[in-house]
Design an enzyme around this catalytic site. Structure first.
Site, PDB file in Angstrom:
ATOM      1  N   TYR A  12       0.957  -1.410   0.058  1.00 38.89           N
ATOM      2  CA  TYR A  12       0.122   0.057   0.100  1.00 38.89           C
ATOM      3  C   TYR A  12       0.781   1.326  -0.066  1.00 38.89           C
ATOM      4  O   TYR A  12       0.606   2.059  -0.770  1.00 38.89           O
ATOM      5  CB  TYR A  12      -0.859   0.117   1.105  1.00 38.89           C
ATOM      6  CG  TYR A  12      -2.166  -0.890   0.814  1.00 38.89           C
ATOM      7  CD1 TYR A  12      -2.330  -1.641  -0.127  1.00 38.89           C
ATOM      8  CD2 TYR A  12      -3.424  -0.702   1.617  1.00 38.89           C
ATOM      9  CE1 TYR A  12      -3.667  -2.363  -0.434  1.00 38.89           C
ATOM     10  CE2 TYR A  12      -4.699  -1.034   1.480  1.00 38.89           C
ATOM     11  CZ  TYR A  12      -4.662  -2.187   0.414  1.00 38.89           C
ATOM     12  OH  TYR A  12      -5.888  -2.666  -0.015  1.00 38.89           O
ATOM     13  N   GLU A  42       1.367   6.551  -6.912  1.00 45.07           N
ATOM     14  CA  GLU A  42       0.135   7.213  -7.342  1.00 45.07           C
ATOM     15  C   GLU A  42       0.519   8.671  -7.257  1.00 45.07           C
ATOM     16  O   GLU A  42       0.393   9.816  -8.181  1.00 45.07           O
ATOM     17  CB  GLU A  42      -0.896   6.897  -6.557  1.00 45.07           C
ATOM     18  CG  GLU A  42      -1.458   5.550  -6.825  1.00 45.07           C
ATOM     19  CD  GLU A  42      -2.647   5.181  -6.058  1.00 45.07           C
ATOM     20  OE1 GLU A  42      -3.271   6.242  -5.484  1.00 45.07           O
ATOM     21  OE2 GLU A  42      -3.167   4.037  -5.923  1.00 45.07           O
TER      22      GLU A  42
END
Length: 384
Positions: free
Chosen positions: A293, A300
């Site tokens: 994650y 991102e």
């Protein structure tokens, strides 16, 4: 001497005919039927309430019948009789004897009363049985509908999660094989080689927002929506519409992180959809997110930063005044605000996943620790 086995016989009537349905399937041979004015005798071999056996029963009718105008036929579900009454009338019961056999049931679908004839006195026990049977039938129908819907839901969820697992496995395996063959030179080709497959999986992931809304799964809609829509924003809006960013090495790392975490997530949901759980699969599902994650979050954010100049220069997805909508929208400004919102959002997501992991794995660890503290005597007792 073995007891005589009798099949279930369901009877109904109207003023002219009696309807009998003998519940026997898989008849081994033609049934033996004796029908006269006063009684009916049937012997047959088939599958009934006690399995595949020889069954027989006798009925002494309440009033005489007309054998010549009566008939029967053998169906897959049993033997069906249509027996003509000698006198047009509605009977209060089928048998001459007031005591009803346990195997004789009322077929309410073929039971009619003629209101133009004399009023029939209903046996209180039969009326009670009728009400109980109707209630039972209604409950069974509801239960059957729920069972069918539940089976369809389980089948859909299993196939959905299987499809997603295959899709993400293909993406990750393709990336790793190409990296093994071509090394770092394969990274700029990540979107070209597996972008279409990944976009299909991510588009279908929108269904995961609908699943809790439809009651298919017990998960939080908001948390799921944030994850799915965040990924789709980066993939469909930024990467797909920016040819330069498609060849950036950050895309390779992002695709690797996304696909790897899903490879371990979807098997857990596949098993959960059919009521199964494997310890290793559960541990991996609630553990691999810890490094992946943060890796995906950083990729991102980096891709958003690298995309800002492109969207500032092209004004793509921005609304510039004047226009027919009489409103303005600055897409690069939206991306900057989104990046700021990502920080608390990522923290909440990590805390949410940590709580899920703690709730799922801690009870199992405590149980194993308790078993270990009890020592070998405990395990010997379990074996015994």
């Amino acid at each position: 001497m073995a007891a005589v086995l009798s099949p279930f016989v369901y009877w109904g009537q109207n003023t002219n005919f009696l309807s009998l349905n003998v519940s026997l399937r898989d008849l081994g041979s033609a049934p033996e039927v004796i029908l006269d004015e006063d009684h009916l005798e049937v012997k047959a071999e088939g599958t009934g309430c006690q399995g595949f056996h020889n069954y027989e029963f006798q009925i002494e009718f309440y009033l005489p019948v007309d054998p010549k105008k009566s008939k029967f036929r053998v169906k897959e579900t049993g033997i069906e009789f249509n027996i003509k009454k000698q006198v047009r009338d509605c009977w209060p019961r089928l048998t001459y004897d007031n005591k009803k056999p346990a195997w004789l049931k009322i077929d309410f679908d073929h039971f009619e009363y003629d209101s133009s004839e004399k009023e029939i006195e209903t046996d209180p026990e039969e009326e009670k049985e009728r009400r109980e049977m109707l209630d039972k039938m209604e409950q069974e129908v509801k239960k059957s509908k729920r069972s069918v819907i539940n089976d369809i839901r389980k089948g859909y969820l299993f196939l959905y999660n299987l499809f997603q697992w295959v899709g993400y496995s293909f993406v990750f395996t393709s990336l790793m094989i190409r990296y093994h063959k071509h090394g770092p030179d394969s990274r700029p080709e990540a979107f070209e080689k597996v972008g279409a497959q990944l976009m299909l999986c991510q588009f279908l992931a929108l269904m995961e927002i609908m699943h809790p809304l439809l009651g298919f799964v017990k998960s939080k809609v908001l948390t799921t929506a944030v994850q799915v829509l965040g990924r789709n924003l980066v993939l469909f809006v930024l990467i797909l519409n920016n040819p330069d960013i498609q060849k950036h090495y950050a895309v390779w790392w992002l695709f690797s992180a996304w696909s790897l975490v899903e490879i371990f997530r979807y098997p857990f949901y596949m098993l959960s959809s059919i009521g199964q759980e494997w310890g290793l699969v559960s541990w991996l599902r609630y553990t691999v997110w810890i490094p992946l994650y943060p890796m995906g979050f950083m990729c991102e954010g980096y891709i958003i930063l690298q995309s800002l100049p492109y969207f500032e220069d092209t004004n793509k997805f921005s609304l510039i005044l004047p226009n027919r909508f009489n409103m303005a929208f600055n897409f690069p400004l939206f991306l900057k605000i989104y990046m700021v919102a990502m920080l608390p959002g990522f923290y909440l997501l990590m805390m949410h996943m940590y709580k899920l992991r703690k709730n799922k794995l801690t009870p199992n660890l405590r149980k194993k620790a308790a078993m270990f503290r009890k020592g070998p005597s405990f395990f010997r007792a379990k074996i015994q």
